[in-house]
Design an enzyme around this catalytic site. Structure first.
Site, PDB file in Angstrom:
ATOM      1  N   HIS A   1      -6.686   0.453  -1.442  1.00  0.00           N
ATOM      2  CA  HIS A   1      -6.340  -0.638  -2.338  1.00  0.00           C
ATOM      3  C   HIS A   1      -4.809  -0.766  -2.382  1.00  0.00           C
ATOM      4  O   HIS A   1      -4.114   0.240  -2.418  1.00  0.00           O
ATOM      5  CB  HIS A   1      -6.916  -0.272  -3.718  1.00  0.00           C
ATOM      6  CG  HIS A   1      -6.515  -1.181  -4.829  1.00  0.00           C
ATOM      7  ND1 HIS A   1      -7.069  -2.421  -5.004  1.00  0.00           N
ATOM      8  CD2 HIS A   1      -5.624  -1.024  -5.838  1.00  0.00           C
ATOM      9  CE1 HIS A   1      -6.531  -2.983  -6.067  1.00  0.00           C
ATOM     10  NE2 HIS A   1      -5.651  -2.161  -6.595  1.00  0.00           N
TER      11      HIS A   1
ATOM     12  N   LYS B   1      -3.056  -4.610  -9.922  1.00  0.00           N
ATOM     13  CA  LYS B   1      -1.843  -4.194  -9.227  1.00  0.00           C
ATOM     14  C   LYS B   1      -0.666  -4.298 -10.188  1.00  0.00           C
ATOM     15  O   LYS B   1      -0.736  -5.004 -11.187  1.00  0.00           O
ATOM     16  CB  LYS B   1      -1.586  -5.128  -8.030  1.00  0.00           C
ATOM     17  CG  LYS B   1      -2.745  -5.183  -7.040  1.00  0.00           C
ATOM     18  CD  LYS B   1      -2.411  -6.005  -5.827  1.00  0.00           C
ATOM     19  CE  LYS B   1      -3.666  -6.428  -5.065  1.00  0.00           C
ATOM     20  NZ  LYS B   1      -4.563  -5.331  -4.670  1.00  0.00           N
TER      21      LYS B   1
ATOM     22  N   TYR C   1       0.848  -1.187   0.000  1.00  0.00           N
ATOM     23  CA  TYR C   1       0.000   0.000   0.000  1.00  0.00           C
ATOM     24  C   TYR C   1       0.888   1.244   0.000  1.00  0.00           C
ATOM     25  O   TYR C   1       1.892   1.282   0.703  1.00  0.00           O
ATOM     26  CB  TYR C   1      -0.855   0.036   1.266  1.00  0.00           C
ATOM     27  CG  TYR C   1      -1.794  -1.134   1.420  1.00  0.00           C
ATOM     28  CD1 TYR C   1      -3.129  -1.039   1.038  1.00  0.00           C
ATOM     29  CD2 TYR C   1      -1.345  -2.342   1.958  1.00  0.00           C
ATOM     30  CE1 TYR C   1      -3.995  -2.122   1.187  1.00  0.00           C
ATOM     31  CE2 TYR C   1      -2.196  -3.430   2.105  1.00  0.00           C
ATOM     32  CZ  TYR C   1      -3.519  -3.306   1.719  1.00  0.00           C
ATOM     33  OH  TYR C   1      -4.363  -4.373   1.856  1.00  0.00           O
TER      34      TYR C   1
END
Lengths: 333, 333
Positions: free
Chosen positions: A280, A311, A274
């Site tokens: 998220h 990601k 993070y």
């Protein structure tokens, strides 16, 4: 246009130069235009040239004797059909920006062709990407799988920007319970505040081996069971997890930049990370020693997974206490 | 309720039986109710019992000396808090259907607790799942990751139903071009019709090594370059791909059941498999030798990826020409 083949390259004579000028095929020289086998086979396929004494099949048979030729041809053809000018070298091709060619501009991508099983050596690929960047080019892997389908990956060396000041939690008291480290009450709250640990219950918080060794290394952990039990715990953790040293290097580097690394087990990688800017996690990070290698098909799995959970996929390679991040991102040229 | 701890189990005396009758804690015997350390720590945490001479922390310290205890406790507590009755044994717990307990029914799940780095030996796990099925129980892995979060996987041994008759393509003529096998014209069309190969162009179709060796083994391939060149091709393919033998076994088994296996490279596994009932491939299949092993964290990656693309994740284990499919599916108990 009639070309001749001397066993290694194809020559078109002077009238071939129009193919270079208009579409960036071949290398012009005193004797006319020289084509690489991939270029010649492609022009043959498109009926732009003929080669004396050869059909498409017999020319293909001649070229295909050299290992890797067919893979390179498939990539060459694909890039051409996407409307780019592509030239051989340095490994394996240079690709120009759309609308540009050797006469009008610089190549934009360095493109390496490989089969799906190729072992990627992280140290070597970092070197290759650095050379490409030095020439202000992007580094792209073109993977040809067993069914001859193509997948392109851009390999980048992202420099992580500082996300925040590294959150400290003061000096924390904790207790070692066999293979588990637990902080209680205020210590638990302080750790949780700084994004360390997992709650056992309202009073207690458990620290992971990575967190424990990190905090202990920073002198931020004081263990009730005496220093001996913490040392024993760290030794046992190191012994049971061959990746712990590499994980610690990446974890420490990320923490120092203000990122929050948490377990990535559910995603099959070491950390989800993070930046603190969103709830998220933006990255998956897998830590390795710089001399590690991984088959491209395994990297493909990681890239696909990271993409499906929105990601970035980063491999954190540790080499003599420096951490270098390597990002693999699938691209559609 | 006051319990005593003798160093290995906790005894509650006869008045403890109410905990067994009502909630399935412990094993009743002549001397009263015996609790496992996990059960005792959980009841201590819920303030249902006290243990003479121990606090929660001192009892935890005593238990945590035994390796794996803490992981088992976390799983025990989680299952309890989800409202199930859970009992120790055979490896590591038995879990009852919701609303049932030892006095009223049979356990439904056999549950094994493991850390994220545990090496899963496929042959061993097939044996474990078979024993569970023999007792009509489901086999569940409870994985405790480094941050003490829990993930549950049901492990199944699906028997694939016949999807269709195996599509044949007659005897096909093809040519070997170095490392590539190409069929042309009608042969290309017939192969494509039976879901083999990848188009090179309108006239030509390329076969993958797996497809080529499969078709050759079935006597369905006649090679223009003579059998010698096909043999050389097959030898070279085997040498360059250590997984090819296992892939072939799975490929052949799937084809014989009427499934269509195609490359799974983009998903980082050997095959994506179509049943022919939909344009979507329903399974990812990764082929291995039965004596192969894989860390649970790597299996987790595969399961997460398969889930994100709405496919089942199957490992196809080959043992003496029989293929056994092992499915890992994440479940929420």
């Amino acid at each position: 246009m009639i070309a001749t083949f001397d066993g290694s390259s194809v020559n078109l004579g002077r009238e071939g130069k129009v193919l270079y000028d208009q579409s960036g095929f071949g290398r012009p020289g005193a004797g006319g235009l020289t084509l690489s086998p991939e270029e010649a086979l492609y022009l043959l396929h498109r009926n732009k040239i003929e080669i004396e004494g050869y059909t498409f099949d017999s020319f293909l048979a001649e070229c295909a004797a050299s290992p890797g030729f067919f893979r390179c041809y498939l990539v060459y053809r694909d890039i051409r059909e996407r409307g780019y000018v592509i030239q051989p070298g340095p490994h394996d091709f240079r690709v120009y920006r759309r609308g540009q060619r050797p006469a009008t501009g610089q190549s934009h991508y360095v493109l390496r062709v490989l089969p799906e099983r190729e072992l990627i050596r992280f140290e070597a690929i970092v070197g290759d990407v650095r050379s490409a960047l030095h020439m202000r080019k992007h580094y792209v892997l073109a993977v040809v799988d067993d069914e001859d389908e193509l997948t392109y990956y851009e390999v980048k060396l992202p420099r992580l920007e500082k996300a925040a000041d590294c959150a400290g939690a003061g000096i924390i008291d904790a207790k070692v319970f066999g293979t588990t480290v637990i902080a209680e009450h205020d210590a638990a709250a302080a750790l949780e505040q700084a994004w360390f640990g997992t709650r056992l219950d309202a009073e207690r918080l458990m620290l992971s081996p990575t967190e424990t060794v990190f905090l202990a290394g920073r002198g931020m952990l004081r263990c009730g069971g005496g220093p001996a039990s913490l040392d024993t715990y760290i030794e046992a953790s190191m012994a049971s997890d061959a990746d712990l040293r590499a994980k610690l290097a990446a974890y420490t580097h990320l923490r120092d930049l203000g990122y929050i690394p948490r377990t990535g087990y559910k995603f099959g990688h070491h950390f989800r990370v993070y930046s603190g800017k969103s709830t998220h996690s933006e990255m998956l990070v897998h830590a390795l020693d710089a001399d590690a290698g991984m088959p491209m098909s395994v990297i493909s799995r990681s890239v696909r997974l990271a993409h499906s959970v929105r990601k970035k996929m980063l491999f954190a390679c540790t080499h003599e206490n420096t951490v270098c991040y390597i990002e693999f991102a699938r691209i559609k040229l």
